[in-house]
Design a protein around this motif. Structure first.
Motif, PDB file in Angstrom:
ATOM      1  N   UNK A   1       0.835  -1.026   0.250  1.00 45.50           N
ATOM      2  CA  UNK A   1       0.041   0.039   0.025  1.00 45.50           C
ATOM      3  C   UNK A   1       1.039   1.165  -0.096  1.00 45.50           C
ATOM      4  N   UNK A   2       0.467   2.404  -0.735  1.00 35.60           N
ATOM      5  CA  UNK A   2       1.010   3.787  -0.479  1.00 35.60           C
ATOM      6  C   UNK A   2      -0.110   4.659   0.079  1.00 35.60           C
ATOM      7  N   UNK A   3      -0.125   4.709   1.404  1.00 39.50           N
ATOM      8  CA  UNK A   3      -0.811   5.284   2.150  1.00 39.50           C
ATOM      9  C   UNK A   3      -2.308   4.634   2.153  1.00 39.50           C
ATOM     10  N   UNK A   4      -3.341   5.317   1.458  1.00 34.55           N
ATOM     11  CA  UNK A   4      -4.615   4.712   1.264  1.00 34.55           C
ATOM     12  C   UNK A   4      -4.747   3.863  -0.002  1.00 34.55           C
ATOM     13  N   UNK A   5      -3.752   3.983  -0.961  1.00 32.17           N
ATOM     14  CA  UNK A   5      -3.728   3.441  -2.144  1.00 32.17           C
ATOM     15  C   UNK A   5      -3.163   2.126  -2.134  1.00 32.17           C
ATOM     16  N   UNK A   6      -3.938   1.244  -2.615  1.00 31.24           N
ATOM     17  CA  UNK A   6      -3.635  -0.331  -2.706  1.00 31.24           C
ATOM     18  C   UNK A   6      -2.821  -0.370  -3.939  1.00 31.24           C
ATOM     19  N   UNK A   7      -1.620  -0.830  -4.018  1.00 33.53           N
ATOM     20  CA  UNK A   7      -0.899  -0.774  -5.064  1.00 33.53           C
ATOM     21  C   UNK A   7      -1.014  -2.501  -5.530  1.00 33.53           C
ATOM     22  N   UNK A   8      -0.651  -3.201  -4.793  1.00 27.96           N
ATOM     23  CA  UNK A   8      -0.784  -4.867  -4.793  1.00 27.96           C
ATOM     24  C   UNK A   8      -1.809  -5.292  -3.527  1.00 27.96           C
ATOM     25  N   UNK A   9      -2.444  -6.376  -4.102  1.00 32.25           N
ATOM     26  CA  UNK A   9      -3.181  -7.078  -2.982  1.00 32.25           C
ATOM     27  C   UNK A   9      -2.986  -8.572  -3.016  1.00 32.25           C
ATOM     28  N   UNK A  10      -2.344  -9.185  -2.229  1.00 35.15           N
ATOM     29  CA  UNK A  10      -2.178 -10.505  -2.033  1.00 35.15           C
ATOM     30  C   UNK A  10      -1.925 -11.255  -3.460  1.00 35.15           C
ATOM     31  N   UNK A  11      -0.676 -10.848  -3.858  1.00 36.11           N
ATOM     32  CA  UNK A  11      -0.374 -11.433  -5.171  1.00 36.11           C
ATOM     33  C   UNK A  11       0.323 -12.939  -5.046  1.00 36.11           C
ATOM     34  N   UNK A  12       0.058 -13.669  -5.705  1.00 34.24           N
ATOM     35  CA  UNK A  12       0.615 -15.137  -5.744  1.00 34.24           C
ATOM     36  C   UNK A  12       0.929 -15.215  -7.286  1.00 34.24           C
ATOM     37  N   UNK A  13       2.312 -15.543  -7.499  1.00 35.70           N
ATOM     38  CA  UNK A  13       2.851 -15.793  -8.859  1.00 35.70           C
ATOM     39  C   UNK A  13       4.115 -16.662  -9.209  1.00 35.70           C
ATOM     40  N   UNK A  14       4.048 -17.495 -10.018  1.00 32.28           N
ATOM     41  CA  UNK A  14       5.263 -18.368 -10.358  1.00 32.28           C
ATOM     42  C   UNK A  14       5.723 -17.763 -11.586  1.00 32.28           C
ATOM     43  N   UNK A  15       7.008 -17.353 -11.734  1.00 30.46           N
ATOM     44  CA  UNK A  15       7.628 -17.430 -12.993  1.00 30.46           C
ATOM     45  C   UNK A  15       8.281 -18.221 -13.464  1.00 30.46           C
ATOM     46  N   UNK A  16       8.038 -19.034 -14.363  1.00 30.15           N
ATOM     47  CA  UNK A  16       8.818 -20.242 -14.944  1.00 30.15           C
ATOM     48  C   UNK A  16      10.215 -19.767 -15.453  1.00 30.15           C
ATOM     49  N   UNK A  17      11.170 -20.875 -14.951  1.00 29.56           N
ATOM     50  CA  UNK A  17      12.687 -20.747 -15.570  1.00 29.56           C
ATOM     51  C   UNK A  17      12.742 -20.652 -17.023  1.00 29.56           C
ATOM     52  N   UNK A  18      13.718 -19.497 -17.364  1.00 29.15           N
ATOM     53  CA  UNK A  18      13.868 -19.437 -18.902  1.00 29.15           C
ATOM     54  C   UNK A  18      13.111 -18.726 -19.886  1.00 29.15           C
ATOM     55  N   UNK A  19      11.803 -18.348 -19.180  1.00 36.28           N
ATOM     56  CA  UNK A  19      10.851 -18.050 -19.866  1.00 36.28           C
ATOM     57  C   UNK A  19      10.895 -16.354 -19.925  1.00 36.28           C
ATOM     58  N   UNK A  20      10.002 -15.898 -21.040  1.00 36.95           N
ATOM     59  CA  UNK A  20       9.666 -14.331 -21.110  1.00 36.95           C
ATOM     60  C   UNK A  20       8.178 -14.122 -20.481  1.00 36.95           C
ATOM     61  N   UNK A  21       8.091 -13.524 -19.310  1.00 35.25           N
ATOM     62  CA  UNK A  21       6.905 -13.347 -18.903  1.00 35.25           C
ATOM     63  C   UNK A  21       6.486 -11.956 -18.834  1.00 35.25           C
TER      64      UNK A  21
END
Lengths: 326, 289
Positions: free
Chosen positions: A11-31
């Motif tokens: 959060x930045x103050x009241x602004x929610x920039x990211x909320x409960x992010x779950x992410x897997x970035x696979x090896x060697x790929x372009x995401x």
């Protein structure tokens, strides 16, 4: 998996920039992290790099917990939108910076710099200063500088955002080819859906601090998980109360079942493509239709002609079976 | 067009006459009077024991004041530009105080705080063998006080303009805080820094009011060059006063020349940053991507 992100919020103050992010970035790929500006994608990239801290959640890079690791210890290559070139150093010194910090021998540094400059086609610019380079050249220098340290992951924040359309397209193709050669796990942030669709192996659509959908470019385009993804990835229009792509509309000049009748009120030709605005007989917003010029001429379409419209292929977000929801 | 021309030439004339009457002519008279009795007298006046000592002291004081202001100037500038904290704007305005307060007031204030007999810290310092007021440390403090904003006011805009991306890039490439500061930040602000240092030096050499109060004006001990000028003048040793004045003026002019010579480089480094920002949006042709 090269990068594992679990429960990251910011959060930045009241602004929610990211909320409960779950992410897997696979090896060697372009995401690609794709989304509208202010959606949180750059913040996520900066959290991976350690340039920003998450309020909660963890970041794992190549199996090591990097959540509390400072940026300099993450071995991450970062490329900024505005290049962040070291203005007082030549191109060669810029590329050498990370290697000199790592106390490599002079010979090693020289060799690696030459190799990197060859990779980004800047050999003949080694002794120039960043101010003497074009935007595209500066960004390739920044890329060489980030790759020189042999990073575990390469992160690019709107890397082509400051360049004009032509150079942007060239660099995009070039990045794809470079990635096919170098194979470093790469994450890049963009708000340009065409860029993401063209370059990425995997696209993560982020909006208002949440992941909307993760999938390959084909999956996202053909089976969008939501109206947002559908409309963000390409043009859309409303036909019979549903969002559809203008090029997925079948146009006939004779009545067909389940079709919406209307009149062609506007005809715009752009190269091989024709864009129609059809005002429904029942009233309401005009419906947009895209078709090839040949098709339009073949059907005998023109302004003022009565037409019947229906969806030519069933594309609807909520019914998409293969869409991967976050 | 004719009217324009008239305006242009009248403006030039007005400015030239104004500057001439106010600055060039009077200062040139100092030079003229300094050499009015020949170069021999001029040199004698300067090599006279108390005058020579005063110049030496002035130089020592100026160098110390500049060193102190450079170190603290860089620290304060970084604090002001790179960090947000409550009262940041107040601090920024406060930094300019020494420029607006009369140096005499500065001198009196230091006297109150560090005076040997009844100052706030003076007696304690004196007990431990450190005399501040009526000694060199006091003169250095007064000089540092009045020239405090000069380095900061030069560095702050440049620091603001270069932003933090280069520093972040250095961090992500493995540099620690000190390496980033030394290899990225300092080179980026170097011209502004040099410019600020030269200005501070010029200001420090010429400080009079604050120094007069805290130094006690003890001949051969705490008398600086500007104080010598005043004393000689009041003792009807006009030629000696003018000789010292000439050296002080010459030093200031020299500093200005140095600054002017540096300025193209200084402006260039600032404007290349501007150009860089501008070219990013300008179409870049022939990119062999």
């Amino acid at each position: 998996m090269s990068i594992e992100i679990a429960g990251v919020s910011r959060r930045f103050g009241d602004f929610v920039a990211l909320e409960d992010i779950n992410l897997s970035v696979p090896t060697g790929q372009l995401t690609a992290l794709l989304g509208p500006s202010g959606g949180g994608k750059s913040t996520l990239l900066r959290i991976i790099a350690g340039l920003e801290n998450a309020d909660s959640g963890t970041v794992e890079i190549e199996g090591t917990d990097a959540t509390r690791l400072p940026a300099r210890k993450r071995n991450v290559g970062f490329v900024f939108q505005h290049y962040a070139a070291f203005k007082h150093m030549t191109v060669a010194r810029n590329v050498a910076f990370g290697l000199e910090i790592r106390k490599q021998s002079k010979k090693q540094v020289e060799e690696r710099v030459r190799e990197m400059l060859r990779l980004v086609h800047l050999e003949q610019f080694a002794d120039r200063y960043p101010a003497q380079l074009s935007g595209g050249q500066r960004q390739r220098m920044a890329l060489a500088r980030a790759l020189a340290i042999e990073p575990s992951v390469l992160l690019l924040d709107e890397p082509f955002g400051a360049l004009d359309a032509k150079v942007r397209k060239e660099l995009r193709d070039w990045l794809r080819r470079l990635h096919d050669d170098v194979h470093v796990t790469t994450v890049f942030v963009t708000h340009d859906q065409e860029e993401a669709l063209e370059v990425a192996d995997q696209i993560v659509v982020i909006n208002q601090g949440r992941i909307e959908q993760i999938g390959t470019p084909d999956e996202l385009y053909d089976q969008p998980a939501s109206d947002f993804v559908l409309s963000f990835l390409g043009p859309v229009t409303t036909l019979g109360g549903r969002l559809v792509r203008p090029h997925d509309i079948e146009v006939t000049t004779a009545p067909v079942p389940d079709a919406v009748p209307g009149t062609v009120t506007r005809w715009t030709r752009i190269g091989y493509e024709v864009r129609l605005e059809v005002t429904p007989v029942a009233g309401g917003e005009p419906i947009l239709v895209q078709l090839t010029r040949t098709e339009a001429l073949h059907r005998g379409l023109g302004e003022g002609i009565g037409v019947w419209l229906r969806e030519s292929s069933p594309v609807n977000g909520s019914a998409a079976p293969a869409a991967v929801l976050a | 067009m004719n009217g324009n021309r008239l305006v242009r030439y009248s403006l030039r004339t007005i400015v030239l006459v104004y500057l001439g009457l106010l600055i060039v002519w009077p200062v040139s008279l100092v030079a003229k009077n300094a050499f009015s009795e020949g170069i021999g007298t001029f040199i004698d006046a300067l090599t006279e024991e108390t005058t020579a000592y005063a110049f030496q002291l002035t130089l020592i004081v100026a160098v110390w004041a500049v060193v102190i202001n450079t170190v603290f100037g860089i620290l304060i500038s970084i604090l002001l530009v790179r960090y947000t904290f409550p009262g940041r704007r107040a601090l920024s305005a406060f930094i300019d105080l020494p420029l607006s307060v009369s140096p005499v007031v500065v001198g009196l204030a230091l006297l109150l705080a560090y005076g040997g007999t009844n100052g706030w810290f003076g007696p304690a310092l004196e007990d431990s063998g450190i005399q501040v007021i009526y000694a060199t440390p006091g003169i250095i403090m007064a000089t540092a006080f009045v020239s405090l904003p000069l380095v900061i006011r030069e560095i702050v805009p440049v620091l603001t303009e270069i932003g933090t991306e280069q520093e972040q890039a250095a961090r992500s490439l493995g540099a620690n805080a000190w390496q980033t500061f030394r290899r990225i930040t300092i080179p980026a602000i170097r011209w502004a820094l040099v410019y600020g240092v030269v200005l501070s030096l010029a200001r420090s050499l010429g400080e009079f009011g604050a120094v007069k109060i805290v130094s006690g004006n003890i001949v051969g001990q705490t008398q600086t060059a500007t104080l010598v000028v005043e004393e000689k003048y009041q003792n009807f040793e006009q030629t000696a006063a003018y000789a010292s004045s000439f050296v002080l003026a010459a030093a200031a002019v020299l500093a200005l020349i140095v600054v002017t010579l540096l300025r193209p480089g200084h402006e260039e480094s600032a404007s290349t940053a501007g150009v860089t920002a501008a070219t990013t949006s300008v179409p870049t042709q022939k990119d062999p991507a």
